[in-house]
Design an enzyme around this catalytic site. Structure first.
Site, PDB file in Angstrom:
ATOM      1  N   LYS A 107      25.669  39.086  19.609  1.00 24.80           N
ATOM      2  CA  LYS A 107      25.087  37.750  19.029  1.00 24.80           C
ATOM      3  C   LYS A 107      23.918  38.133  18.270  1.00 24.80           C
ATOM      4  O   LYS A 107      23.531  39.355  18.353  1.00 24.80           O
ATOM      5  CB  LYS A 107      24.447  36.877  20.489  1.00 24.80           C
ATOM      6  CG  LYS A 107      24.037  35.503  20.327  1.00 24.80           C
ATOM      7  CD  LYS A 107      25.569  34.674  19.963  1.00 24.80           C
ATOM      8  CE  LYS A 107      25.132  33.215  20.175  1.00 24.80           C
ATOM      9  NZ  LYS A 107      26.591  32.656  20.252  1.00 24.80           N
TER      10      LYS A 107
HETATM   11  N1  GLU Z   1      28.830  30.613  18.098  1.00 20.84           N
HETATM   12  C1  GLU Z   1      29.903  30.437  18.733  1.00 20.84           C
HETATM   13  C2  GLU Z   1      30.104  30.619  20.064  1.00 20.84           C
HETATM   14  O1  GLU Z   1      28.941  30.905  20.772  1.00 20.84           O
HETATM   15  C3  GLU Z   1      31.057  31.275  17.764  1.00 20.84           C
HETATM   16  C4  GLU Z   1      31.056  32.634  17.708  1.00 20.84           C
HETATM   17  C5  GLU Z   1      32.279  32.983  16.991  1.00 20.84           C
HETATM   18  O2  GLU Z   1      33.073  32.460  16.514  1.00 20.84           O
HETATM   19  O3  GLU Z   1      32.151  34.361  16.755  1.00 20.84           O
HETATM   20  O4  GLU Z   1      30.942  31.073  20.786  1.00 20.84           O
END
Ligand code: GLU
Length: 421
Positions: A107
């Site tokens: 993240k």
């Molecule tokens: N931000 C989204 C999540 O928390 C998508 C993450 C992604 O597609 O890599 O799942």
């Protein structure tokens, strides 16, 4: 970014600890999984439009690469902290494992309120951030995506920044791109579509008719905003929605296309004709059949959990429910579809986008939605089967069942690969 007093990383560790104990996880593997692989902190000088320089702080945390490249979004928010990003990276690891896609978890975050920046300042910030984290990312290493306050345009800047350094276009470096830059059909609505599939399956196992079922949605961004029409299509009645400006309520149910058009034009849900104002806190406590928290973490706590009055709690946000609240909801008999399952449609469609980008071969939206349905439905029932089996031993939450599936998969990968050197 979470509510005061809620540390998301402590929440994540607590969730892991409870499940590690229940599944008798090898303490050595537990020790490994408690920690991210690496955390990168970056300082980002940005030239503002008035000529001054401001330095912003950003992070990229990679929790695990045991099952494949690290994967997860980047959020822009004024309350981002390292502990929050660490928690979110761990939740991505479990999420990818729950749906069985070959990724670890990561993240990113930048401490900024994007509303305070002009478009050109925001573009320079996004590009500088991506350039700074490029030392640890790569299309086979770590693939960022949108999250809170970032979108397809942000991904286009990220992709261009990385591609400029390489000398050729590298679409698979990020997902959630605009479709004409190698993005996938269906990606934008995929998180919400996944939520609607989970709600559909939950209603089936609970023998509960969604026709006329009342729904409240907290958050009207990409996830909450796209969930409203998809749930309405399944026969649900959307009776309350909210965003940062506050909430609105209409027990008769909103005309969703009109509401969507209103939000597009006015920038928020507030003031929608015929609705009554309510606060975000009141929305969570409404008596409804389905409650969808689709904003930030730590909003359902031990304080308001006793007042939550829904049958199905479908977690669109990451980490909306604290471990203490989980216990209370379990006793109250609320059926919680945990974030790592409920909102996994986004990263699943990201996986499809990444595969399409690597192969330069693109699918139709119908193909994307069909495969998404298959994966989400299968994951829902795998988790639910564990829950059914385990609940006979002693009561547990659907989150614990999802973690049992995910942690087992990740722990197996770590154990089989071994600890280097
Ligand atoms: N931000 C989204 C999540 O928390 C998508 C993450 C992604 O597609 O890599 O799942």
């Amino acid at each position: 970014m979470a509510q005061v007093g809620v540390n998301p990383y402590e929440m994540a560790l607590e969730q892991l600890k409870t499940v590690a104990k229940r599944m008798k996880l090898d303490p050595n593997l537990h020790e490994v999984l408690k920690h991210p692989m690496r955390s990168l902190e970056v300082y980002l000088p940005v030239r503002m439009d008035n000529g001054t320089i401001k330095v912003f702080t950003g992070y990229r945390v990679q929790h695990s690469m045991a099952r494949g490249p690290a994967k997860g979004g980047v959020r822009f928010h004024q309350n981002v902290t390292l502990d929050e990003v660490k928690a979110l990276s761990m939740w991505m690891t479990w999420k990818c494992a729950v749906v069985g896609i070959p990724y670890g978890g990561a993240k990113g975050g930048v401490i900024v309120n994007p509303k305070d920046l002009t478009d050109s300042e925001l573009e320079r910030l996004a590009r500088r951030y991506f350039s700074e984290i490029s030392i640890i990312i790569g299309e086979q290493k770590d693939i960022p995506a949108p999250d809170v306050n970032t979108n397809a345009q942000t991904m286009a800047w990220f992709m261009d920044t990385y591609s400029m350094g390489k000398g050729y276009a590298v679409p698979a470096i990020v997902t959630g791109k605009p479709v004409d830059l190698g993005g996938s059909e269906g990606r934008e609505k995929a998180t919400s579509r996944g939520i609607s599939f989970c709600v559909r399956e939950a209603a089936k196992v609970l023998h509960f008719d969604l026709h006329g079922a009342t729904v409240a949605i907290q958050g009207f961004g990409n996830v909450g905003g796209n969930s409203a029409p998809l749930l309405a299509e399944m026969g649900c009645k959307i009776v309350a929605v909210s965003d940062v400006s506050g909430g609105i309520h209409d027990p008769k149910g909103f005309d969703v296309p009109k509401l969507m058009a209103y939000v597009k034009q006015s920038g928020g849900v507030k003031g929608f004709p015929g609705s009554k104002d309510i606060s975000n806190a009141q929305l969570l406590e409404l008596k409804v059949d389905v409650l969808v928290p689709a904003a930030l973490e730590g909003v359902i706590t031990k304080e308001n959990a006793p007042k939550i009055d829904c049958k199905i709690l479908a977690e669109g946000a990451n980490g909306p429910t604290t471990p203490e609240a989980d216990e209370i909801l379990l006793k109250k008999g609320v059926f919680v579809i945990p974030d790592v399952l409920c909102n996994a449609g986004g990263v699943t469609a990201s996986y499809f986008e990444w595969v399409q980008g690597l192969q330069s071969f693109f699918w139709t939206e119908a193909e994307v939605n069909e495969k998404l349905n298959e994966i989400m439905t299968k994951a829902f029932h795998q988790v639910h089967d564990i829950w059914l089996r385990e609940t006979k031993v002693s009561p547990l939450t659907m989150r614990q069942a999802a973690y049992m599936l995910a942690v087992q998969r990740v722990a197996d990968a770590v154990r089989k690969r071994g600890i280097f050197p």
